[in-house]
Design a protein around this motif. Structure first.
Motif, short mmCIF file in Angstrom:
data_model
loop_
_atom_site.label_atom_id
_atom_site.label_comp_id
_atom_site.label_asym_id
_atom_site.label_seq_id
_atom_site.Cartn_x
_atom_site.Cartn_y
_atom_site.Cartn_z
N ARG A 245 0.78 5.15 1.24
CA ARG A 245 0.03 5.97 2.20
C ARG A 245 0.53 7.41 2.21
N THR B 33 0.84 -1.19 0.00
CA THR B 33 0.00 0.00 0.00
C THR B 33 0.87 1.25 0.00
N LYS C 66 -3.31 7.46 5.44
CA LYS C 66 -4.44 7.09 4.58
C LYS C 66 -3.90 6.43 3.30
N ILE C 67 -4.53 5.33 2.90
CA ILE C 67 -4.13 4.66 1.67
C ILE C 67 -4.49 5.54 0.48
#
Length: 80
Positions: A44, A42, A49-50
């Motif tokens: 971020r 991922t 927050k992704i």
């Protein structure tokens, strides 16, 4: 493989995957099957927050075949 069990979907839900979760069998449109290692990551922002994701696939089909042949030559029971 159902979508919710795919490594990328699991990583996006916040799961930590084990090594065994990262080896999958994929099938192309032509029906050819390949063993691959996946590397879902991922991306971020500064608040955690992704904001995106990257998923790399490493083809390990030949390695799988070689390991299977070696195990068979040594008389070891092989899983498919």
């Amino acid at each position: 493989m159902p979508h919710e069990k795919m490594p990328m979907a699991r990583v996006l839900r916040g799961e930590t995957l084990k090594a065994g979760d990262l080896e999958v069998l994929v099938e192309g449109n032509n029906g050819a099957r390949r063993n691959v290692l996946v590397s879902p990551t991922t991306l971020r922002d500064s608040r955690g927050k992704i904001i995106g994701a990257i998923n790399c696939f490493y083809d390990i089909t030949e390695r799988h075949r070689t390991e299977k042949a070696l195990q068979q030559s040594e008389g070891v029971t092989v899983r498919s």
